[in-house]
Design an enzyme around this catalytic site. Structure first.
Site, short mmCIF file in Angstrom:
data_model
loop_
_atom_site.label_atom_id
_atom_site.label_comp_id
_atom_site.label_asym_id
_atom_site.label_seq_id
_atom_site.Cartn_x
_atom_site.Cartn_y
_atom_site.Cartn_z
N LYS A 123 43.72 -2.53 -16.64
CA LYS A 123 42.49 -1.72 -16.63
C LYS A 123 42.38 -1.06 -18.00
O LYS A 123 43.07 -0.09 -18.29
CB LYS A 123 42.52 -0.67 -15.52
CG LYS A 123 41.22 0.11 -15.40
CD LYS A 123 41.28 1.11 -14.26
CE LYS A 123 39.94 1.81 -14.10
NZ LYS A 123 39.50 2.54 -15.29
N LYS A 324 45.39 3.24 -10.66
CA LYS A 324 45.76 4.02 -11.84
C LYS A 324 47.20 4.50 -11.75
O LYS A 324 47.78 4.59 -10.67
CB LYS A 324 44.81 5.21 -12.01
CG LYS A 324 43.40 4.82 -12.41
CD LYS A 324 42.61 6.02 -12.89
CE LYS A 324 41.27 5.62 -13.43
NZ LYS A 324 40.51 6.77 -13.98
N CYS A 421 27.82 36.69 -30.84
CA CYS A 421 26.64 37.48 -31.24
C CYS A 421 26.62 38.88 -30.68
O CYS A 421 25.78 39.70 -31.07
CB CYS A 421 25.36 36.75 -30.84
SG CYS A 421 25.01 36.76 -29.07
N CYS A 442 21.72 33.95 -30.46
CA CYS A 442 23.15 33.65 -30.64
C CYS A 442 23.37 32.48 -31.61
O CYS A 442 22.82 31.39 -31.41
CB CYS A 442 23.78 33.32 -29.29
SG CYS A 442 25.54 32.99 -29.40
#
EC number: 6.5.1.2
Length: 681
Positions: A123, A324, A421, A442
């Site tokens: 895979k 997996k 900010c 910001c």
């Protein structure tokens, strides 16, 4: 002077030689000539084709270097869907046995029936791609996309030397080859070293570098990156002619190999689950020594006739599964937790870690997503923590090692103001994310705020795109949307790659945008949770911006489709004085609007037409899409019938899409819908 017969013959000979050398070098990893000799042959062919353009053919090796950028990536509908494969959640041998049991049950095989024959493959961690060959010639390459619709990336894929531009022998008149574009680890390291030396972007992993190159509009970017390809299957196949159609997955890979298409050598034909378990364990042991990244193995029923019997469930084949490997873990110190402010104002805690080698890379940072996750995991600054590379890509902190605490650890406290900010940081009651409320002010949000403000559905400032916004913000020329209306021709024209005409066109677009509608202006402010439809309702309800700005949460909730979440977003936005200051600067710059709602189009391509929405669209909510259609005179229905004119399908589209295909109803994606609505009446 036209080319002579000798020129045609020599060009054909050079193409054959170069194609053979490419296959030997890039596919077989067995170079047949020195680089200098290859370069000499290439230069000779290139010179011949430049001198006599009639010699140039689409599959010439000289076409691999990349040409002029394409204007955009065109959607491609897959004749045979590129569906995903189910991932087996049990990463042990039990996952293999569970898959085999499902297959045997679906095939109604008794306990004494012979074992099922499977093919085990790797895979790959890359970008899925479909290659369409017609009469042996590569005519199109497309990404997977949502499985049903991808993007045409032929211009980039042509540059990958492992992929043949013409198939040898007598392949089917039409054949689609499915596979994965990836980047070898050594090639990735060389690429990043070069990027670092030249001041370019350093990539996180090979997959990002490969996928990003393929989806670029400029094929020269892909040509400069060392991309590779492995095939693993077929898509659409036409008349086979004299070609022997494979009967199994293994025969198919052998057939692809015979056509000069790269296939991975690491595969096994196994009878029953035991052989697959052995393959899984063998690849796990060899995984770190492989020259490319994988995140598991794939098992497929080998015989195609059995695959057809098993069929599909929803969007996944019953005859295949991805298995997996467990994510790799290590223990290291959580040195600190810092706050990053994203382009949308999200305050994200980021773990600073003592460097640790895990999953093949050195990890120094890990995202913690939000304050709630830190509390849920019980993390303290100074903890020893377990770090996992989830899916072998994204590092994450699993948990603290509590028994290693020594009393010096300290808790994390979420800041009440934006660290960039200074605006108030707020969190909605039902949200886990804390956000900066200074959306128009910001610095961390400047680029996103400017792009949204200038968008086609907002103030519609044509020509103000990503690259120009980067220049304006990074150069300190523009900080807020109000600064756009102070730009002058000289300042713009002096920017790199900005000619006088382009600067004049942009200024004209900015000037035109001074007059908008109240709904567009509200949408352009970028208030969280306020889309086009909500902006129109707000404009209709309040009639003026001042009335909207002064409304409390209770009054805001009197507006159609505005609930507590949206009301809090609006009230919080206007409660931030930095945002109000930018709005007043915009007004002072001459930005104004009609205090009304645009009339519904009486005549146009959508007028009187019935639309059905299904799936998730890339950039619009379903409410926004519905409002957009209705504003152009269309009607949105909840079900598909013979009276339906269009179905607008996004990701994860379900039965409505299938019904539309059955009835022959026109199907659009989001871009197709926009193009339809933009047509003149």
């Amino acid at each position: 002077m036209s080319a002579s017969p000798e020129d045609f013959e020599r060009a054909a000979q050079l193409r054959r030689e170069l194609e053979a050398h490419d296959h030997a070098y890039y596919v077989l990893d067995a170079p047949t000539v020195p680089d200098a000799e290859y370069d000499r042959l290439f230069r000779e062919l290139d010179a011949l084709e430049r001198r006599h353009p009639e010699l140039l053919v689409p599959d010439s090796p000289t076409r691999r270097v990349g040409g002029a950028p394409v204007p955009g990536l065109v959607p491609v509908r897959h004749a045979v869907p590129m569906l995903s494969i189910r991932t087996e959640t049990d990463t042990t041998s039990g996952g293999v046995i569970a898959f085999d049991t499902r297959v045997r049950n679906a095939l109604e095989l008794g306990p004494h029936a012979p074992p099922v024959e499977y093919l085990g493959e790797l895979k790959f961690d890359g970008l899925a791609i479909s290659l369409r060959y017609e009469n042996g010639m590569l005519v199109r390459a497309a990404t997977r996309g949502d499985g049903y619709t991808g993007e045409d990336v032929t211009h980039s894929v042509r540059t990958i030397r492992q992929i043949p531009l013409r198939l040898p022998g007598r392949p089917p008149a039409l054949i689609e080859v499915r596979g994965e574009i990836y980047m070898r680890r050594d090639a990735f390291e060389r690429l990043n070293a070069r990027q670092s030396e030249t001041g370019g972007k350093v990539f996180v992993n090979p997959r990002n570098a490969a996928a990003g190159a393929v989806r670029q509009l400029d094929a020269r970017i892909a040509a400069r990156r060392p991309l590779s390809f492995f095939a693993y299957g077929f898509g659409e196949i036409g008349e086979s002619g004299g070609w022997n159609m494979p009967a199994t997955q293994g025969e198919m890979l052998d057939a692809l190999d015979a056509l000069g298409i790269p296939v991975c050598e690491h595969r096994v034909v196994a009878s029953g689950p035991d052989g697959l378990i052995a393959f899984h364990d063998r690849i796990a042991a060899a995984r770190d020594s492989l020259p490319y990244d994988i995140d598991g193995v794939v098992y497929k029923v080998n015989r195609f006739d059995l695959q057809r019997r098993l069929g599909f469930v929803t969007r996944e084949p019953r005859w295949a599964v991805a298995h997996k490997y467990p994510a790799q873990e290590e223990i290291t110190e959580l040195v600190d937790i810092e706050i990053q402010v994203g382009r949308t104002g999200a305050l994200t805690p980021v773990a600073r870690l003592k460097p640790v080698f895990v999953g093949g890379v050195t990890v120094t940072n890990a995202t913690l997503h939000n304050e709630e996750e830190i509390q849920r995991k019980g993390l303290l600054i100074g903890d020893q923590v377990i770090v996992r590379r989830a899916g072998d890509v994204i590092p994450q902190i699993v948990a603290p090692v509590v028994e290693r605490r020594n009393g010096s650890e300290r808790p994390f406290v979420m800041p009440q103001t934006c660290p960039v900010c200074g605006s108030h940081a707020e969190k909605q009651p039902d949200e886990a994310v804390t956000r900066c409320s200074g959306g128009l002010f910001c610095p961390a949000q400047r680029k996103q705020a400017l792009l949204h403000f200038a968008g086609r559905r907002a103030m519609d400032i044509e020509g103000l795109g990503d690259k120009l916004v980067d220049q304006l913000v990074d150069g300190g020329i523009v900080s807020t949307p109000a600064d756009l209306y102070r730009l002058g021709l000289v300042k713009l024209a002096n920017l790199p790659r900005m000619a006088d005409k382009s600067a004049a066109n942009l200024l004209a677009a900015i000037e035109k945008s001074r007059h908008a509608t109240l709904a567009r202006f509200i949408f352009a402010l970028g208030i969280r949770n306020v889309g086009e439809a909500t902006a129109r309702e707000l404009a209709r309800h309040f009639g003026s911006l001042d009335a909207l700005m002064d409304a409390d949460i209770e009054r805001l909730q009197q507006v159609a489709d505005v609930g507590p979440i949206v009301a809090h977003s609006i009230a919080g936005f206007f409660a931030e004085m930095h945002n109000r200051e930018v709005i007043e600067q915009l007004r002072a710059a001459g930005v104004h609007w009609d205090e009304g709602v645009p009339a519904v189009a009486a005549d146009g391509p959508a007028s009187g037409k019935t639309f059905v929405l299904t799936g998730a669209l890339p950039t619009m909510s379903r409410d926004d899409a519905k409002a957009l259609i209705e504003s152009h005179g269309g009607k949105v229905s909840g079900s598909v019938s013979k009276k339906t004119d269009y179905v607008v399908a996004g990701a994860e589209a379900g039965s409505k899409l299938a019904k539309a295909q059955e009835l022959g109803v026109a199907i659009l994606d989001e871009d197709g819908l926009r193009r339809l609505l933009e047509q003149p009446a």
